[in-house]
Design a protein around this motif. Structure first.
Motif, PDB file in Angstrom:
ATOM      1  N   VAL A 118      -9.777   7.766  -1.262  1.00 21.39           N
ATOM      2  CA  VAL A 118      -8.625   7.888  -0.366  1.00 21.39           C
ATOM      3  C   VAL A 118      -8.986   7.725   1.101  1.00 21.39           C
ATOM      4  CG1 VAL A 118      -7.394   9.375  -1.977  1.00 21.39           C
ATOM      5  CG2 VAL A 118      -8.839  10.415  -0.219  1.00 21.39           C
ATOM      6  N   PHE A 174      -4.112  14.406  -3.978  1.00 16.42           N
ATOM      7  CA  PHE A 174      -4.235  12.989  -3.651  1.00 16.42           C
ATOM      8  C   PHE A 174      -5.107  12.227  -4.638  1.00 16.42           C
ATOM      9  CE2 PHE A 174      -3.349  13.896   1.124  1.00 16.42           C
ATOM     10  CZ  PHE A 174      -2.051  14.259   0.794  1.00 16.42           C
ATOM     11  N   ILE A 204       2.890  11.476   2.088  1.00 14.52           N
ATOM     12  CA  ILE A 204       2.124  11.204   0.868  1.00 14.52           C
ATOM     13  C   ILE A 204       2.607  12.098  -0.270  1.00 14.52           C
ATOM     14  CG2 ILE A 204      -0.166  11.133  -0.165  1.00 14.52           C
ATOM     15  CD1 ILE A 204      -1.292  10.554   2.607  1.00 14.52           C
TER      16      ILE A 204
END
Length: 462
Positions: free
Chosen positions: A105, A141, A216
């Motif tokens: 990420v 994430f 996100i």
């Protein structure tokens, strides 16, 4: 410090075809290890560590990527864990090596001249660090695609504006505020021309990281298993609904007014990646140079490290044009630095024809490629007309360019290409209009000579 992370751990934690530092992917020429650089920066010590590691554990070859990272090629079978350990010991990995997602990420693109560009509206250095910490600290994430990416634009003249990102922020002046705001958009790029989509909202610098986290999470809240990128989400949800969802999650009220919708970013100038330009302190300079087709070997990497050490306060940065930038060069060292870059085989001027072509790995390293694009690009470069830029792609995936080049040669067989032309580097699909099929490199050179686009104010972004 020794690290015991194994390459097999990354594959087990997060299966993917996308290489990373902790996940080495097989190719025709050996393993591929992708090293993501924070802001494109590489210290001299890290450069030397990579040079030693690729000589011992790989082919000695490094490709600079179009997102300002490094791709180490030809990793030897059985050497994967030793290579990973060497890179982690050099501080090139994520903050938390226990989670493979923390490496995946780390996708924040900024200007290679961030903090130094005299035209910038905002120094994005600290904000970039905040975003990278945010991305690596939220375990949710892990669900993001390794290609999920952010752009943070401080308004620099040297900035890649044609690569689409899932989330982008771009500094903009505002008539009611002393500090710039950050205009915001999804699945695209900041607007420059009138025909480009507008920014709808803006946030302050102090709210940007909080708002990004909420965006996100909004994506993860709304996405189905098949939705890997923001563009997939936009097929089902409006931008406004996504923004409002993020506002509720973050408590940040995005700013909306006509001036934000009408705002257009000042054009960037990719030619500033080459040669010397005065920095924002009015004294020191940044110097840029282009390796042929974005590829360097361990000897060049050591030479760049030595140049960085020879210039007090200098930093070495990779760029999304697959080139390098040295910042904070004293005026007294300018000429010598440029000469040393040229001696390393790097071009410091657009007069060098190798600055006009880009190419993917090609059939020597990739099983999907239909042609040896690297060799063909070197042959073609000498015949590419001035002000013309060409992208050679071995297959339709377009790995070497995240945007559309003015001309693309798409391989259809060994030594044979279809030629495409486009006037819009942000064109979302395809390579443009096909103007010729099945050309040899010599035939392609003749067609390019006959149909070259006239010079424009927009420089080529490779």
């Amino acid at each position: 410090m020794s690290h015991a992370f194994h390459s097999s751990d990354a594959s087990a934690l997060r299966p993917s075809a996308c290489p990373g530092l902790l996940r080495i992917v097989h190719a025709l020429d050996g393993g591929i290890c992708r090293v993501k650089l924070a802001g494109g920066k590489l210290s001299a010590t890290q450069a030397l560590a990579i040079a030693g590691a690729i000589d011992e554990h790989a082919s000695g070859i490094v490709d600079i990527t179009n997102r300002a990272n490094l791709q180490l090629r030809g990793v030897k079978h059985g050497h994967e864990d030793a290579l990973i350990a060497a890179l982690l010991d050099a501080g090139l990995g994520p903050q938390n090596t226990q989670h493979a997602f923390a490496d995946d990420v780390r996708n924040v693109m900024i200007s290679p001249a961030a903090g130094r560009d005299a035209s910038a509206l905002f120094d994005t250095t600290a904000l970039t660090a905040d975003l990278l910490t945010l991305l690596q600290s939220d375990t949710r994430f892990v669900a993001l695609s390794p290609k999920f990416s952010l752009m943070l634009d401080g308004g620099e003249r040297l900035m890649m504006l044609d690569h689409p990102h899932d989330i982008w922020f771009s500094a903009m002046p505002h008539h009611e505020r002393s500090a710039p705001l950050f205009a915001f958009g999804l699945a695209g790029c900041p607007p420059v021309a009138a025909e480009h989509e507008s920014a709808l909202v803006a946030v302050t610098a102090s709210d940007l990281a909080t708002f990004t986290r909420a965006l996100i999470h909004t994506f993860l809240d709304l996405a189905t298993p098949d939705d890997t990128r923001i563009r997939d989400l936009l097929a089902k949800h409006s931008i406004e609904s996504i923004i409002r969802h993020a506002e509720r999650k973050s408590g940040v009220q995005a700013l909306r007014d006509v001036s934000i919708e009408r705002w257009r970013r000042e054009p960037a100038d990719a030619s500033r990646r080459l040669g010397a330009y005065r920095q924002n302190d009015g004294q020191r300079w940044h110097v840029g140079a282009q390796p042929a087709l974005g590829r360097i070997n361990s000897a060049v990497l050591r030479g760049l490290a030595e140049l960085t050490q020879d210039n007090e306060r200098a930093t070495l940065r990779m760029t999304p044009w697959q080139s390098v930038l040295l910042t904070d060069i004293d005026p007294a060292n300018l000429d010598a630095t440029l000469r040393k870059l040229e001696a390393l085989g790097l071009a410091t001027s657009s007069q060098n024809p190798l600055t006009r072509v880009i190419a993917c790995t090609g059939s020597t390293g990739c099983a999907k490629s239909q042609a040896d694009t690297k060799a063909d690009a070197l042959k073609l470069a000498a015949h590419v007309p001035e002000h013309t830029q060409v992208h050679l792609s071995g297959c339709p995936r377009s790995c070497a360019a995240a945007h559309r080049a003015p001309y693309t040669l798409l391989a259809v067989a060994n030594g044979r290409y279809d030629l495409y032309q486009t006037h819009d580097p942000r064109e979302p699909n395809g390579f443009g209009r096909c103007i010729a099929r099945g050309l040899t490199i010599d035939e392609a050179a003749d067609v390019l000579q006959a149909s070259a686009l006239p010079p424009t104010d927009e420089p080529f972004d490779a």
